[in-house]
Design an enzyme around this catalytic site. Structure first.
Site, PDB file in Angstrom:
ATOM      1  N   ASP A  38      -5.030 -13.780  -2.218  1.00  0.00           N
ATOM      2  CA  ASP A  38      -4.308 -13.645  -0.768  1.00  0.00           C
ATOM      3  C   ASP A  38      -4.427 -14.676   0.019  1.00  0.00           C
ATOM      4  O   ASP A  38      -5.356 -15.069   0.493  1.00  0.00           O
ATOM      5  CB  ASP A  38      -5.010 -12.151  -0.060  1.00  0.00           C
ATOM      6  CG  ASP A  38      -4.368 -10.970  -0.587  1.00  0.00           C
ATOM      7  OD1 ASP A  38      -3.791 -10.861  -1.466  1.00  0.00           O
ATOM      8  OD2 ASP A  38      -4.792  -9.832   0.012  1.00  0.00           O
ATOM      9  N   HIS A  53       0.855  -1.055  -0.097  1.00  0.00           N
ATOM     10  CA  HIS A  53       0.119  -0.215   0.106  1.00  0.00           C
ATOM     11  C   HIS A  53       1.063   1.008  -0.066  1.00  0.00           C
ATOM     12  O   HIS A  53       1.881   1.164   0.706  1.00  0.00           O
ATOM     13  CB  HIS A  53      -1.024  -0.146   1.265  1.00  0.00           C
ATOM     14  CG  HIS A  53      -1.742  -1.076   1.656  1.00  0.00           C
ATOM     15  ND1 HIS A  53      -1.332  -2.230   2.235  1.00  0.00           N
ATOM     16  CD2 HIS A  53      -3.044  -1.121   1.595  1.00  0.00           C
ATOM     17  CE1 HIS A  53      -2.225  -2.896   2.322  1.00  0.00           C
ATOM     18  NE2 HIS A  53      -3.286  -2.336   1.936  1.00  0.00           N
ATOM     19  N   ASP A  98       2.313   2.016   3.296  1.00  0.00           N
ATOM     20  CA  ASP A  98       3.299   1.015   4.091  1.00  0.00           C
ATOM     21  C   ASP A  98       4.570   1.355   3.825  1.00  0.00           C
ATOM     22  O   ASP A  98       5.408   1.206   4.803  1.00  0.00           O
ATOM     23  CB  ASP A  98       3.185  -0.419   3.402  1.00  0.00           C
ATOM     24  CG  ASP A  98       1.855  -0.886   3.463  1.00  0.00           C
ATOM     25  OD1 ASP A  98       0.921  -0.758   4.164  1.00  0.00           O
ATOM     26  OD2 ASP A  98       1.673  -1.696   2.596  1.00  0.00           O
TER      27      ASP A  98
HETATM   28  C1  XUL Z   1      -7.444  -6.680   4.685  1.00  0.00           C
HETATM   29  C2  XUL Z   1      -6.774  -7.201   3.633  1.00  0.00           C
HETATM   30  C3  XUL Z   1      -5.951  -6.014   3.022  1.00  0.00           C
HETATM   31  C4  XUL Z   1      -6.022  -5.903   1.553  1.00  0.00           C
HETATM   32  C5  XUL Z   1      -5.244  -4.752   0.941  1.00  0.00           C
HETATM   33  O1  XUL Z   1      -8.171  -7.848   5.551  1.00  0.00           O
HETATM   34  O2  XUL Z   1      -6.755  -8.148   3.198  1.00  0.00           O
HETATM   35  O3  XUL Z   1      -4.508  -6.019   3.542  1.00  0.00           O
HETATM   36  O4  XUL Z   1      -5.193  -7.316   1.072  1.00  0.00           O
HETATM   37  O5  XUL Z   1      -5.519  -3.620   1.346  1.00  0.00           O
HETATM   38 CO    CO Z   2      -5.784  -8.993   1.682  1.00  0.00          CO
END
Ligand code: XUL
Ligand code: CO
Length: 437
Positions: free
Chosen positions: A296, A101, A104
């Site tokens: 993710d 981000h 960050d």
């Molecule tokens: C929050 C999350 C974030 C996103 C990016 O739960 O997963 O870190 O991946 O903003």
């Molecule tokens: Co995420």
């Protein structure tokens, strides 16, 4: 001395190795179904949990003592130390990608112009690091949820001035992501939702979000960004109801605002489970709706109901998800981003390394297992056979739209149809998975 100076470079040593600083399954160049493990997994380290989070929780302060002082005011000097440590770690892990981000990585700023200046400073330094190390950007994103201005949302804020701030941040980070050769741009609607219906106009907020996403897509084309735009679904936390609840909900939103061919999803394991879905359900749904983008990778804790963002450690769980990912053709621009954090008591540099080494090996093992399931073919064969009736004359006429309700109903009546239940073989299929995972 650098923070990771005592950590050796991590490489593949095979399953006989007892070293905690080695991959036992992840052999980057090994071909699996004709593609290297590196190219299948396209894995990334995330900047926020690993370098920006100080190890605090709602009851206690940060526990991590790092040279870049996470949680304290960020000067350009500290941002530089953090950047150096981050790329040193990516290189030691042989990580092909990272994600970040804006906030960050940048130094603290005072106003909107200061934000842009700090972002430019760090973007130039990152470009040099990418050049030196070969580590690539899987995706960039803007943090539209931490600053107090976003307490009532970003694009869905009742105040259009907040929408405008968010537009500035996203335009900036989209352009930086493009400049750094990023493969995707992610939007997680951190506070795009609401806490109470008493003060909320859902229809208005959805229309605001629809406009915002359309603006982002238009800007992507304007600047010639070739990567994918991804929405990351999550049902709640931090707000009570979030608009991007899960993949199916996001698809409905995309259809309504004419974005279904422009935006895909970034599925997060722990968000899927918070929504009451399984990880593989989310992938299979995204495949079916043609919006599978990226992942993710993390896990929750089955005994509690929040986003614990733990590193994956259960091969059986990830194998079925991997199977569906491969069945859908695997990643195009996407990859596996370790959106995961070590526990608060894991305070050492080694802990960051063990977490990633273990997570990467879990992915590698599940890739091998899922590839073996595909080569075996029994599961796919069973599913194909289960739908074989739809390849009959009746099935074809229904599916191609040439039969009306009357015709199908009359066919049932005239043929005196009496279909009987057929076994779904669930237990047999579960046994089959256990042969591989
Ligand atoms: C929050 C999350 C974030 C996103 C990016 O739960 O997963 O870190 O991946 O903003
Ligand atoms: Co995420």
């Amino acid at each position: 001395m650098s923070y990771f100076a005592n950590i050796p470079a991590i490489s593949y040593e095979g399953t006989q190795s007892k070293s905690p600083f080695a991959y036992r399954y992840y052999d980057a160049d090994k071909l699996v179904l004709g593609k290297s493990m590196r190219d299948h997994l396209r894995w990334a380290v995330c900047y926020w949990h690993t370098f920006a989070w100080p190890g605090n929780d709602i009851f206690g302060a940060g526990t991590f003592e790092r040279p870049w002082k996470p949680g304290e005011p960020v000067t350009q000097e500290l941002a530089q130390i953090k950047l150096d440590a981050a790329f040193e770690m990516f290189s030691k892990l042989q990580a092909p990608f990272y994600c970040f981000h804006d906030v960050d990585a940048i130094a603290d700023y005072k106003n909107i112009a200061g934000y842009s200046r700090e972002l430019d400073v760090i973007a130039d330094k990152m470009a040099a690091k990418i050049e030196q190390t070969g580590v690539q950007l899987l995706w960039g994103t803007a943090n539209l949820f931490s600053h107090p201005r976003y307490a009532a949302g970003a694009a869905t804020n009742p105040n259009p001035d907040v929408f405008a701030w968010a537009a500035h941040q996203v335009r900036s980070m989209l352009e930086v992501t493009n400049r750094l050769g990023g493969a995707n741009y992610v939007l997680w609607g951190g506070r795009e939702g609401y806490d109470t219906i008493l003060n909320t106009d859902i229809g208005h907020e959805l229309d605001q979000l629809g406009r915002f996403m359309n603006m982002v897509v238009e800007h992507k084309h304007k600047i010639g960004f070739k990567g994918a735009i991804l929405i990351e679904p999550k049902p709640h936390e931090p707000t009570k109801h979030q608009y991007d609840r899960d993949t199916a909900t996001v698809y409905g939103f995309l259809k309504r605002y004419g974005l279904e061919n422009e935006v895909k999803v970034n599925i997060e394991v722990n968000h899927a489970t918070l929504a009451g879905n399984s990880f593989e359900h989310e992938i299979a749904t995204a495949n079916a709706l043609d919006i599978m983008g990226s992942i993710d990778i993390n896990r929750g804790d089955p005994q509690n109901g929040w986003d614990t963002d733990q590193f994956p450690n259960n091969v059986a769980e990830t194998t079925l998800a991997m199977y569906h990912l491969l069945e859908g053709g695997g990643f195009d621009t996407g990859g596996f981003n370790f959106d995961a954090k070590v526990r608060r008591q894991s305070v050492d540099a080694e802990d960051l390394i063990f977490a990633h080494v273990g997570g990467v090996d879990v992915l590698a093992r599940s890739l091998l297992a899922a590839a073996a399931m595909i080569e075996d073919g029994e599961l796919k064969g069973f599913v194909d056979q289960r739908y074989a009736g739809w390849r009959s004359e009746l099935g074809n006429k229904v599916m191609n739209g040439s039969a009306a309700l009357d015709e199908v109903a009359d066919y049932a009546l005239k043929s005196d149809l009496e279909p009987k239940p057929i076994s779904g073989r669930q237990e047999h299929l579960e046994n089959l998975i256990n042969r591989f995972a």
